[in-house]
Design an enzyme around this catalytic site. Structure first.
Site, short mmCIF file in Angstrom:
data_model
loop_
_atom_site.label_atom_id
_atom_site.label_comp_id
_atom_site.label_asym_id
_atom_site.label_seq_id
_atom_site.Cartn_x
_atom_site.Cartn_y
_atom_site.Cartn_z
N CYS A 57 3.14 -1.88 -11.66
CA CYS A 57 3.48 -1.54 -13.04
C CYS A 57 3.24 -0.10 -13.30
CB CYS A 57 2.70 -2.84 -13.93
SG CYS A 57 0.90 -2.60 -13.69
N ALA A 60 -0.65 0.60 -13.13
CA ALA A 60 -1.15 0.56 -11.78
C ALA A 60 -1.05 2.15 -11.35
CB ALA A 60 -0.37 -0.41 -10.48
N ARG A 91 -6.75 -0.72 -2.88
CA ARG A 91 -6.11 0.53 -2.35
C ARG A 91 -6.78 0.89 -1.14
NH1 ARG A 91 -4.99 5.62 -5.30
NH2 ARG A 91 -2.76 6.41 -4.52
FE1 CFM Z 1 2.34 8.47 -3.35
FE2 CFM Z 1 2.25 6.13 -4.48
FE3 CFM Z 1 0.40 7.05 -2.55
FE4 CFM Z 1 3.11 6.58 -1.96
FE5 CFM Z 1 2.34 4.10 -1.75
FE6 CFM Z 1 1.61 3.69 -4.11
FE7 CFM Z 1 -0.28 4.58 -2.31
MO1 CFM Z 1 0.65 2.10 -2.37
S1 CFM Z 1 4.09 6.97 -3.57
S2 CFM Z 1 1.94 8.17 -1.33
S3 CFM Z 1 3.89 5.43 -0.59
S4 CFM Z 1 1.13 7.82 -4.60
S5 CFM Z 1 2.76 2.55 -3.18
S6 CFM Z 1 2.07 4.88 -5.75
S7 CFM Z 1 -0.42 3.31 -3.63
S8 CFM Z 1 0.68 3.60 -0.47
S9 CFM Z 1 -1.30 6.28 -1.89
#
Ligand code: CFM
Length: 540
Positions: A57, A60, A91
């Site tokens: 969401c 998040a 995370r």
């Molecule tokens: Fe960018 Fe992200 Fe991240 Fe990502 Fe992700 Fe994420 Fe993440 Mo989970 S787009 S790189 S591929 S900030 S979904 S919102 S939390 S891994 S550090």
């Protein structure tokens, strides 16, 4: 590659089972790639209810992703306790204080824990009480307030509360709020944008102190220190003599955000979550940005060479080459040791808004082919490249997210390099200045690119193409493994990492080699698969 021809059948096979309206929508999000002639993909639109999306969401994206990794802000979730609890360290974003005197609030979970009565009569008083309590206990430099769905529905004004609280503390504590209710956008991507806007309004540019003495001063945007990635990146920059002024937001502090405008170059890693800040820093302060990827040893070397090219300094160029040569010795040895286990295997990557692309570099280094990939919440530019931005239609959902107008800071704007000079440099070295080419140009012709993968589509992908490894998150992990395929979490890295930079690449090579060369998941059988069925009838 296994079943390459069959990849073309996937779309038809899955949409056949959907009701007409759903089939029509999903067909636009399932694409057979053509890197020469990049096809249009549907992205960043509402998920179809009931398809079991991988998405999260808006709250998040704002609280968990962008602001969460900063250690000295007290982040208060205004809402029911679950929102705060489930965004609390799952995370694996890490931080490292420089001394025991440094503040670190990351291990805490701050929430107003709204109850029924707060929903009925309003929660602003409870929020004020929570801010006072946090200040009394921790005396932080800043307090951030994050709105959850019910807060938006009942109309609590978090910005007004923040303002009143700032006054109550005689402006000595920076209190600010985010309208990042979970439902506000179609995914966490909206939360990134909201977070970026408020960072700009409340923190960036507040402090002109120039930290460090190194000549080359950079910002690292879109790196969140998952599993210690930032520590490895910091190590490499330090070794090269490059001053990291700020990171948005892995292992960050409030002051690093406030001083970001004193850098001379911004590197954008995760384009999806932070490109807005890169643009704001350029417009206001004249700091150019280039796209880099520090996932993959070769990609890290490429990024370092881009930085050296930008600063046009022979000393830095020589230092960077020296560091690359030194680091690559161990990298190459590790790579060669695992190649017999990894070469020729296949992978599928369905994660977030940038890693489904970035991690393909690491898989290429392992000679593992990515046969299907997609983002949960990327936009068309993350797939097709920034050149498509002017043609992306603004819909009711994107209009719902505030676009702030950023102006040149007349006093502090400094042109680091003229546009002409940058373009000239760009001709010699592909800096990817103000550019991101997206995921599609890198993937082979015919491979599958799927946006906002549904659970049914995931099952079908595995059933039809049996990849050697599937990369996604915890929601998918155990389902996939029960299907006999190992799953690597690319959000929190399971318990692994760092995977960035040179040492990170070595960790990744070893972890993936281990996963693709074990048959353990294929051995796992549910009882009804291995035992004869016993039939029975109900006794009346
Ligand atoms: Fe960018 Fe992200 Fe991240 Fe990502 Fe992700 Fe994420 Fe993440 Mo989970 S787009 S790189 S591929 S900030 S979904 S919102 S939390 S891994 S550090």
């Amino acid at each position: 590659m296994k079943n390459k021809k069959d990849l073309a059948k996937f779309r038809e096979t899955v949409i056949e089972k959907y009701p007409n309206k759903v089939a029509k929508k999903r067909a636009k999000a399932i694409i057979n790639n053509d890197p020469e002639n990049i096809p249009e993909i549907q992205a960043n639109i509402r998920t179809i209810p009931g398809i079991i999306t991988q998405r999260g969401c808006t709250y998040a994206g704002c609280k968990g992703v962008v602001l969460g990794p900063t250690r000295d802000i007290v982040n208060i979730t205004h809402g029911p306790i679950g929102c705060g609890f489930y965004s609390w360290l799952t995370r694996r974003n890490q931080t490292s204080t420089t001394s025991d005197a440094d503040e670190n609030f990351i291990p805490y979970c701050f929430s107003t824990d709204m109850q029924d009565s707060n929903i009925v009569f309003g929660g602003e008083d409870k929020l004020k009480q929570a801010v006072r309590e946090a200040v009394e206990l921790f005396n932080p430099k800043a307090v951030a307030i994050f709105s959850t769905c019910p807060v938006g529905l009942i109309g609590d004004d978090v910005h007004k509360v923040a303002e009143q609280m700032r006054e109550e503390f005689d402006n000595k504590i920076n209190v600010f709020g985010f309208s990042c209710e979970g439902y506000r956008g179609v995914s966490q991507s909206a939360g990134h944008h909201i977070a970026n806007n408020e960072l700009y309004r409340n923190l960036i540019g507040n402090d002109d102190t120039m930290v460090g003495s190194a000549k080359y001063r950079i910002n690292m945007l879109g790196e969140y220190n998952i599993g210690g990635d930032a520590f490895e990146i910091e190590r490499i920059f330090e070794k090269c003599g490059i001053q990291l002024v700020s990171t948005f937001s892995g292992n960050s502090t409030i002051s690093s955000f406030e001083q970001a405008h004193t850098a001379d170059l911004s590197l954008v890693m995760c384009h999806r979550s932070i490109n807005y800040v890169a643009e704001m820093l350029e417009t206001s302060f004249g700091i150019p940005w280039i796209k880099v990827n520090l996932i993959g040893a070769d990609s890290t070397a490429k990024a370092l060479r881009k930085i050296a090219a930008y600063f046009e300094d022979d000393e830095l160029k020589a230092k960077v080459e020296e560091v690359i040569a030194e680091e690559m010795k161990d990298v190459n040895a590790a790579r060669e040791a695992v190649l017999p286990k990894t070469t020729g295997k296949s992978a599928m990557l369905f994660v977030g808004g940038s890693r489904a692309h970035h991690y393909q570099d690491l898989f290429e280094e392992l000679e593992i082919k990515t046969i299907a990939a997609g983002y949960e919440f990327g936009h068309r530019d993350d797939y097709e490249g920034r050149r498509v931005i002017p043609s992306i239609k603004i819909d009711a959902d994107s209009r719902n997210i505030e676009e702030i107008t950023v102006k040149r800071d007349e006093k502090r704007y400094k042109e680091r390099m003229t546009k002409e000079k940058l373009e000239e440099l760009q001709k010699q070295v592909d800096l990817e200045y103000n550019d991101y080419k997206g995921l599609m140009p890198q993937m082979e012709k015919g491979t599958l690119v799927i946006d906002d993968l549904s659970h049914y589509e995931m099952d079908k992908l595995i059933e039809m193409y049996q990849p050697d490894i599937f990369c996604a998150g915890v929601k998918e992990k155990y389902v996939v493994q029960k299907m006999g395929v190992p799953l690597k979490q690319l959000h929190n890295y399971d318990s692994g990492g760092p995977y960035a930079g040179f040492k990170g690449a070595i960790n990744f090579y070893n972890d993936i080699a281990m996963m693709v060369s074990t048959s353990i998941w294929k051995e796992v059988k549910a009882p009804w698969e291995k035992e004869e069925m016993i039939e029975a009838v109900y006794a009346c």
